[in-house]
Design a protein around this motif. Structure first.
Motif, PDB file in Angstrom:
ATOM      1  N   TRP A  42       0.816  -1.214   0.000  1.00 17.17           N
ATOM      2  CA  TRP A  42       0.000   0.000   0.000  1.00 17.17           C
ATOM      3  C   TRP A  42       0.850   1.264   0.000  1.00 17.17           C
ATOM      4  CZ3 TRP A  42      -0.218   3.079   4.601  1.00 17.17           C
ATOM      5  CH2 TRP A  42      -1.112   4.151   4.538  1.00 17.17           C
ATOM      6  N   ASN A  43       1.900   1.285   0.807  1.00 15.53           N
ATOM      7  CA  ASN A  43       2.751   2.462   0.929  1.00 15.53           C
ATOM      8  C   ASN A  43       3.723   2.506  -0.235  1.00 15.53           C
ATOM      9  OD1 ASN A  43       4.398   4.562   1.660  1.00 15.53           O
ATOM     10  ND2 ASN A  43       4.929   3.753   3.677  1.00 15.53           N
ATOM     11  N   GLY A  44       3.552   3.495  -1.108  1.00 16.17           N
ATOM     12  CA  GLY A  44       4.385   3.595  -2.298  1.00 16.17           C
ATOM     13  C   GLY A  44       5.841   3.910  -2.014  1.00 16.17           C
ATOM     14  N   SER A  45       6.177   4.349  -0.805  1.00 15.73           N
ATOM     15  CA  SER A  45       7.565   4.656  -0.486  1.00 15.73           C
ATOM     16  C   SER A  45       8.348   3.422  -0.043  1.00 15.73           C
ATOM     17  CB  SER A  45       7.643   5.727   0.609  1.00 15.73           C
ATOM     18  OG  SER A  45       7.110   5.254   1.832  1.00 15.73           O
ATOM     19  N   VAL A  46       7.691   2.279   0.120  1.00 11.54           N
ATOM     20  CA  VAL A  46       8.373   1.033   0.466  1.00 11.54           C
ATOM     21  C   VAL A  46       8.905   0.406  -0.814  1.00 11.54           C
ATOM     22  CG1 VAL A  46       8.067  -1.305   1.365  1.00 11.54           C
ATOM     23  CG2 VAL A  46       7.001   0.639   2.539  1.00 11.54           C
ATOM     24  N   ASP A  47      10.199   0.144  -0.843  1.00 10.67           N
ATOM     25  CA  ASP A  47      10.841  -0.385  -2.050  1.00 10.67           C
ATOM     26  C   ASP A  47      11.731  -1.560  -1.663  1.00 10.67           C
ATOM     27  OD1 ASP A  47      11.571  -0.567  -4.733  1.00 10.67           O
ATOM     28  OD2 ASP A  47      13.254   0.831  -4.494  1.00 10.67           O
ATOM     29  N   HIS A  48      11.142  -2.590  -1.104  1.00 14.11           N
ATOM     30  CA  HIS A  48      11.884  -3.758  -0.651  1.00 14.11           C
ATOM     31  C   HIS A  48      11.915  -4.830  -1.738  1.00 14.11           C
ATOM     32  CE1 HIS A  48      10.869  -2.619   3.804  1.00 14.11           C
ATOM     33  NE2 HIS A  48      11.653  -1.743   3.204  1.00 14.11           N
ATOM     34  N   HIS A  49      12.997  -5.565  -1.791  1.00 11.51           N
ATOM     35  CA  HIS A  49      13.194  -6.593  -2.820  1.00 11.51           C
ATOM     36  C   HIS A  49      13.376  -7.953  -2.146  1.00 11.51           C
ATOM     37  CE1 HIS A  49      14.153  -2.863  -4.931  1.00 11.51           C
ATOM     38  NE2 HIS A  49      13.898  -3.501  -6.067  1.00 11.51           N
ATOM     39  N   PRO A  50      12.313  -8.693  -1.963  1.00  7.72           N
ATOM     40  CA  PRO A  50      12.448 -10.022  -1.367  1.00  7.72           C
ATOM     41  C   PRO A  50      13.055 -11.009  -2.348  1.00  7.72           C
ATOM     42  CG  PRO A  50      10.186  -9.660  -2.074  1.00  7.72           C
ATOM     43  CD  PRO A  50      10.916  -8.365  -2.306  1.00  7.72           C
ATOM     44  N   ALA A  51      13.619 -12.091  -1.819  1.00  6.31           N
ATOM     45  CA  ALA A  51      14.124 -13.152  -2.686  1.00  6.31           C
ATOM     46  C   ALA A  51      12.987 -13.838  -3.417  1.00  6.31           C
ATOM     47  CB  ALA A  51      14.909 -14.170  -1.861  1.00  6.31           C
ATOM     48  N   ALA A  52      11.856 -14.001  -2.728  1.00  2.36           N
ATOM     49  CA  ALA A  52      10.705 -14.670  -3.339  1.00  2.36           C
ATOM     50  C   ALA A  52       9.441 -14.281  -2.596  1.00  2.36           C
ATOM     51  CB  ALA A  52      10.876 -16.190  -3.304  1.00  2.36           C
ATOM     52  N   VAL A  53       8.358 -14.205  -3.345  1.00  2.00           N
ATOM     53  CA  VAL A  53       7.029 -14.003  -2.774  1.00  2.00           C
ATOM     54  C   VAL A  53       6.214 -15.252  -3.062  1.00  2.00           C
ATOM     55  CG1 VAL A  53       4.932 -12.607  -2.767  1.00  2.00           C
ATOM     56  CG2 VAL A  53       7.159 -11.504  -3.141  1.00  2.00           C
ATOM     57  N   VAL A  54       5.780 -15.928  -2.009  1.00  5.48           N
ATOM     58  CA  VAL A  54       5.013 -17.166  -2.146  1.00  5.48           C
ATOM     59  C   VAL A  54       3.546 -16.859  -1.906  1.00  5.48           C
ATOM     60  CG1 VAL A  54       4.716 -19.538  -1.366  1.00  5.48           C
ATOM     61  CG2 VAL A  54       6.984 -18.466  -1.269  1.00  5.48           C
ATOM     62  N   HIS A  55       2.731 -16.989  -2.946  1.00  7.16           N
ATOM     63  CA  HIS A  55       1.290 -16.766  -2.813  1.00  7.16           C
ATOM     64  C   HIS A  55       0.669 -18.076  -2.310  1.00  7.16           C
ATOM     65  CE1 HIS A  55       1.445 -12.850  -4.851  1.00  7.16           C
ATOM     66  NE2 HIS A  55       2.397 -13.419  -5.576  1.00  7.16           N
ATOM     67  N   CYS A  56       0.651 -18.219  -1.003  1.00  7.84           N
ATOM     68  CA  CYS A  56       0.258 -19.491  -0.393  1.00  7.84           C
ATOM     69  C   CYS A  56      -1.193 -19.821  -0.710  1.00  7.84           C
ATOM     70  CB  CYS A  56       0.464 -19.432   1.109  1.00  7.84           C
ATOM     71  SG  CYS A  56       2.170 -19.109   1.604  1.00  7.84           S
ATOM     72  N   ALA A  57      -1.423 -21.056  -1.103  1.00  9.43           N
ATOM     73  CA  ALA A  57      -2.779 -21.500  -1.409  1.00  9.43           C
ATOM     74  C   ALA A  57      -3.521 -21.960  -0.167  1.00  9.43           C
ATOM     75  CB  ALA A  57      -2.742 -22.630  -2.435  1.00  9.43           C
ATOM     76  N   ASP A  58      -2.790 -22.399   0.844  1.00  6.92           N
ATOM     77  CA  ASP A  58      -3.410 -22.937   2.042  1.00  6.92           C
ATOM     78  C   ASP A  58      -2.363 -23.022   3.145  1.00  6.92           C
ATOM     79  OD1 ASP A  58      -1.824 -25.128   1.306  1.00  6.92           O
ATOM     80  OD2 ASP A  58      -3.512 -26.204   0.402  1.00  6.92           O
ATOM     81  N   ALA A  59      -2.782 -23.552   4.299  1.00  2.61           N
ATOM     82  CA  ALA A  59      -1.886 -23.638   5.445  1.00  2.61           C
ATOM     83  C   ALA A  59      -0.696 -24.551   5.168  1.00  2.61           C
ATOM     84  CB  ALA A  59      -2.657 -24.127   6.670  1.00  2.61           C
ATOM     85  N   GLU A  60      -0.877 -25.571   4.351  1.00  3.09           N
ATOM     86  CA  GLU A  60       0.230 -26.464   4.054  1.00  3.09           C
ATOM     87  C   GLU A  60       1.295 -25.756   3.215  1.00  3.09           C
ATOM     88  OE1 GLU A  60       2.642 -29.753   4.211  1.00  3.09           O
ATOM     89  OE2 GLU A  60       0.926 -29.131   5.435  1.00  3.09           O
ATOM     90  N   ASP A  61       0.877 -24.878   2.313  1.00  6.48           N
ATOM     91  CA  ASP A  61       1.844 -24.056   1.582  1.00  6.48           C
ATOM     92  C   ASP A  61       2.629 -23.173   2.547  1.00  6.48           C
ATOM     93  OD1 ASP A  61       1.397 -24.985  -0.958  1.00  6.48           O
ATOM     94  OD2 ASP A  61       0.565 -23.112  -1.736  1.00  6.48           O
TER      95      ASP A  61
END
Length: 456
Positions: A42-61
């Motif tokens: 939401w905050n446009g001033s945040v410019d962080h670069h993660p190694a990976a973003v995991v869009h978890c499908a469920d708790a097991e993910d």
């Protein structure tokens, strides 16, 4: 189920490659299509670069991604609604456990209980509950993640009648740092249950939660705006009204930009009781001065939360600070009025949230959230256009916070404090701090989760 995972493709692979072969949900790494959007909050001033973003499908993910990140020695963060202004949800160089695909809402009207997945937004829960004539305590906007709000507190228009959002949390399912899955509630993992309600996302990943619902028809709400030059008399009158307000009447106040681009002072009530009685109760708010606009009417509660949609739109630069005020004294009124007149951006605003009623009738040690006396949560919010230099706006925030400090209560609301402000965050937990630290040591001794640095 613990962290060792027989689905792992091998320890020699990069964390991104391991994750892509392991989880059901989509994984975005640097260079992938969609990575830039996935790392945006939401905050446009945040410019962080993660190694990976995991869009978890469920708790097991969630469990599998967490296990992989820990095995590879990569830090983790958790993204729910993505509204964390400080960017803690997107860990630089880390693995982001993104719950935004976990959006299920299940309403049981017979028991007045809602069960939601970890990525559900406040508006989504409220809309589903309203279809059954029910509601729960939420914040002031629809786009905030319901679970993240509940873990911190949750100030909103129903606080006087139904308490904080966290006071309506019935139980939660979590994946802990060691990969185990537990249910925390009044009869299970009771220390964890206590800590979750106010301690923030510091103990595990909440993959689903249950909330108490309440019968609720139309509320009376809206906004009344006055010229900024009338602010002292308006805020004095506001203080008198809220000092005697019944549980059904919770009133927000503050400053924003009004018609013509000029700063205005506003009051924004939520009346949640009998409508005829409510019309009488809110009428004095329209007579605190000479309004430039007055729009109060009965409406569904979820609709009321659209009122500040424009101010909460994503993409702008944002910075926040907060003070807990025991009341609006003359000094506080002077400080807030001066702040409105000296703001460095017409997008910036000040919000004063009314804490009273049911929220005050909970013992200060019943949950990790400790400040249970009547008070006003003041949000100092600097908002600026994308690409604009931020220093002057951050300086404005610091000046306003300093001007309010002499009359403020110790500490501050962790969701709005700068994460680096460890001292004020710790003071905000009051006598609950030592117990909270003990729960942290028990459930996350390696500090895998770091939403509140003060608990390290």
């Amino acid at each position: 189920m613990m962290l060792d995972d027989d689905r792992s493709p091998g320890r020699g692979a990069t964390v991104e490659a391991e994750l892509k072969g392991l989880v059901r949900g989509r994984v975005h790494a640097s260079g992938d299509d969609g990575y830039e959007q996935a790392r945006t909050v939401w905050n446009g001033s945040v410019d962080h670069h993660p190694a990976a973003v995991v869009h978890c499908a469920d708790a097991e993910d969630v469990r599998a991604a967490l296990a992989t990140a820990r095995r590879c020695g990569v830090p983790v963060s958790v993204r729910g609604g993505g509204c964390d202004w400080a960017g803690r949800a997107i860990r630089e160089g880390g693995v982001v456990l993104d719950l935004s695909a976990m959006r299920g809402v299940r309403i049981d009207p017979g028991t007045s209980v809602a069960e939601i997945d970890g990525g559900v937004l406040a508006g989504e829960l409220l809309d589903a509950a309203a279809a059954h004539g029910l509601a729960t305590a939420a914040g002031a906007v629809r786009s905030v993640g319901m679970t993240g709000m509940a873990l911190a507190g949750g100030y909103g228009g129903l606080i006087g009648r139904f308490g904080l959002t966290l006071d309506n949390l019935l139980s939660a399912d979590l994946v802990l740092a060691d990969g185990s899955r537990v249910v925390a509630g009044p009869d299970d993992e009771t220390d964890l249950w206590w800590a979750l309600r106010g301690g923030g996302g510091n103990f595990g990943v909440v993959t689903s939660a249950r909330f108490r619902l309440h019968p609720l028809g139309l509320v009376i709400g809206g906004i009344v705006m006055y010229p900024a030059e009338q602010a002292p008399q308006v805020l004095r009158g506001y203080q008198e009204i809220i000092a005697a307000a019944p549980d059904e009447l919770t009133v927000m106040a503050g400053f924003l930009t009004g018609p013509g681009g000029l700063p205005i002072v506003f009051v924004a009530p939520t009346w949640s009781g009998d409508l005829d009685t409510g019309q009488v109760a809110v009428d004095p708010l329209t007579k605190l001065g000479t309004p430039v606009m007055s729009a109060l009417q009965p409406m569904p509660y979820p609709e009321l939360l659209h009122m500040f949609d424009a101010g909460s739109a994503p993409g702008n630069g944002n910075a926040l600070n907060t003070r807990w005020l025991p009341a609006l004294t003359e000094d506080a009124i002077t400080a807030l009025t001066e702040a409105a007149l000296t703001r460095t951006s017409p997008r910036s605003l000040l919000m004063v949230h009314h804490f009273h009623g049911a929220a005050t009738r909970v013992s200060s040690d019943a949950t990790a959230f400790a400040v249970r006396r009547p008070h006003l949560l003041t949000e100092i919010i600097a908002v600026w256009a994308p690409g604009e230099e931020a220093d002057q706006h951050r300086s404005w925030i610091a000046d306003v916070s300093a001007s309010l400090a002499p009359g403020a209560l110790p500490g501050g609301y962790p969701n709005i404090l700068d994460p680096a402000n460890i001292e004020r965050t710790r003071l905000g937990f009051g006598g609950n701090l030592e117990r909270l630290l003990a729960v942290k040591r028990r459930y996350d001794p390696d500090h895998v989760f770091s939403a509140v640095a003060a608990l390290h």
